[in-house]
Scaffold this motif. Structure first.
Motif, PDB file in Angstrom:
ATOM      1  N   SER A  73     -49.274 -70.078 -43.356  1.00 46.82           N
ATOM      2  CA  SER A  73     -48.485 -70.250 -43.880  1.00 46.82           C
ATOM      3  C   SER A  73     -47.492 -69.806 -45.268  1.00 46.82           C
TER       4      SER A  73
ATOM      5  N   ASN B  11     -44.523 -69.305 -46.499  1.00 51.75           N
ATOM      6  CA  ASN B  11     -43.190 -70.390 -47.362  1.00 51.75           C
ATOM      7  C   ASN B  11     -44.058 -71.182 -48.488  1.00 51.75           C
TER       8      ASN B  11
ATOM      9  N   SER C 195     -42.307 -71.710 -52.310  1.00 47.82           N
ATOM     10  CA  SER C 195     -41.818 -73.170 -52.639  1.00 47.82           C
ATOM     11  C   SER C 195     -41.808 -73.177 -54.066  1.00 47.82           C
TER      12      SER C 195
ATOM     13  N   ASP D 171     -48.560 -75.514 -44.482  1.00 46.74           N
ATOM     14  CA  ASP D 171     -47.528 -75.313 -44.177  1.00 46.74           C
ATOM     15  C   ASP D 171     -47.378 -76.995 -43.216  1.00 46.74           C
TER      16      ASP D 171
ATOM     17  N   LYS E 239     -40.462 -80.552 -39.599  1.00 51.51           N
ATOM     18  CA  LYS E 239     -39.181 -80.244 -40.364  1.00 51.51           C
ATOM     19  C   LYS E 239     -38.907 -78.838 -40.039  1.00 51.51           C
ATOM     20  N   ASN E 240     -37.479 -78.498 -40.246  1.00 46.62           N
ATOM     21  CA  ASN E 240     -36.717 -77.564 -39.975  1.00 46.62           C
ATOM     22  C   ASN E 240     -36.908 -76.731 -41.114  1.00 46.62           C
ATOM     23  N   ASP E 241     -37.763 -75.251 -41.013  1.00 50.02           N
ATOM     24  CA  ASP E 241     -37.767 -74.078 -41.786  1.00 50.02           C
ATOM     25  C   ASP E 241     -36.698 -73.883 -42.666  1.00 50.02           C
ATOM     26  N   GLU E 242     -36.090 -73.619 -41.805  1.00 48.62           N
ATOM     27  CA  GLU E 242     -34.026 -73.508 -42.212  1.00 48.62           C
ATOM     28  C   GLU E 242     -33.205 -74.422 -43.161  1.00 48.62           C
TER      29      GLU E 242
ATOM     30  N   GLU F  85     -35.578 -74.803 -46.436  1.00 56.20           N
ATOM     31  CA  GLU F  85     -35.561 -73.559 -47.448  1.00 56.20           C
ATOM     32  C   GLU F  85     -34.009 -73.109 -48.063  1.00 56.20           C
TER      33      GLU F  85
END
Length: 324
Positions: free
Chosen positions: A145, A148, A152, A165, A278-281, A284
């Motif tokens: 993580s 990420n 963030s 994460d 959650k969808n990382d894309e 983002e």
């Protein structure tokens, strides 16, 4: 009266005495491990010699009962695990022998050992707390993580190890289909374990924390204070998949906290949107234009598959080596 001050002096002296005893004990085990390791390395000793040493010590009386064959090999392993790391070596006396045995038996790499050693020193873990963190794959999750977290929190000089994460709440005992209110109440009920998962520098401020804006009342699900960062951390709980619109409410809360609650010496407050999936894309994209220091993390109600996380971490490290 000054009775309380006397008690404080006694407590401090007892704590210092325990530390001194531990330092002497770990230093002794280190020196024994070093001696045996050097003898074996020079081909002067073999397994039979160590066995004979154990028998000799056992015959010397009850004060030597702990120096059996198994423990002598543990001391050798202990020395060899850290002997070549000049940065880590001075830290070994800050952790108890029990903690060392857990770390040595449950970790596979030098990096992982150092991670848990430093974490034990920083967080003052008990034996059970350390075992729980290893079972929950804190090392693998933290390493995976890192990227990420850094992305963030662009405006803060924040160590990635302060946030994860994903968070593991295996201690809640919640059914698969639970409500946000059930999640919130369960986290409060198991607050000690929740803070263990967050990190012990988190101090609980309140649930349903009320803020007032324009004569209207709003309520933050959970509010904590982070001592190391010197800021408030607002948690917004979602039992559903992350959606971009979830950030609007959290950013609103952070603005209110910054304007009306934050003290002059404190840093800008941080928001964590804790959701089930959650969808990382999508995350983002949603965070790319966010002006507030915000993280999106997911939670699991079961312990993770540690082998799967280890495989992912191994793949990540291999990719990094290729890119270099």
């Amino acid at each position: 009266t000054s009775f309380a001050e006397i008690k404080t002096l006694i407590d401090a002296a007892q704590k210092n005495a325990i530390k001194a005893v531990n330092t002497e004990l770990i230093t002794l085990y280190w020196n024994i491990g070093s001696y045996i390791s050097r003898k074996v390395l020079d081909s002067k000793w073999g397994d039979k010699t160590i066995d004979n040493l154990a028998v000799y010590l056992q015959k010397e009386g009850p004060d030597y009962q702990g120096f059996n064959r198994r423990n002598l090999y543990r001391m050798k392993q202990f020395f060899e695990a850290y002997a070549n790391n000049e940065i880590v070596t001075p830290l070994v006396t800050h952790v108890s022998w029990t903690h060392h045995l857990i770390i040595l038996s449950r970790t596979k790499t030098d990096t992982e050992r150092e991670f848990y050693l430093r974490l034990c020193i920083k967080e003052h873990y008990s034996k059970r707390e350390l075992e729980r963190q290893i079972n929950a794959a804190v090392y693998e999750r933290t390493m995976l993580s890192k990227e990420n977290t850094i992305v963030s929190l662009p405006k803060l000089n924040v160590q990635s190890s302060l946030f994860k994460d994903s968070y593991i709440f295996e201690f809640l005992g919640l059914p698969e289909n639970h409500s946000e209110n059930e999640l919130q109440k369960a986290l409060i009920k198991h607050l000690k374990l929740f803070i263990l998962e967050l990190g012990k520098d988190f101090i609980f401020v309140g649930e349903e924390y009320k803020i007032q804006v324009g004569m209207q009342d709003f309520y933050i699900d959970l509010l904590f204070y982070q001592r190391e960062l010197q800021c408030l951390v607002a948690f917004e709980l979602k039992i559903s998949e992350f959606m971009p619109e979830h950030l609007g409410k959290l950013n609103f809360y952070l603005e209110a906290l910054d304007r009306d609650v934050k003290k002059p010496h404190e840093n800008p407050n941080i928001g964590i949107l804790l959701c089930k999936v959650k969808n990382d894309e999508v995350v983002e994209y949603a965070l790319s234009r966010s002006l507030s220091p915000t993280l999106v993390a997911q939670y699991q109600s079961q312990l993770p598959d540690k082998k799967l996380l280890q495989a992912k971490l191994h793949e990540l490290l291999e990719n990094l080596e290729v890119n270099e």
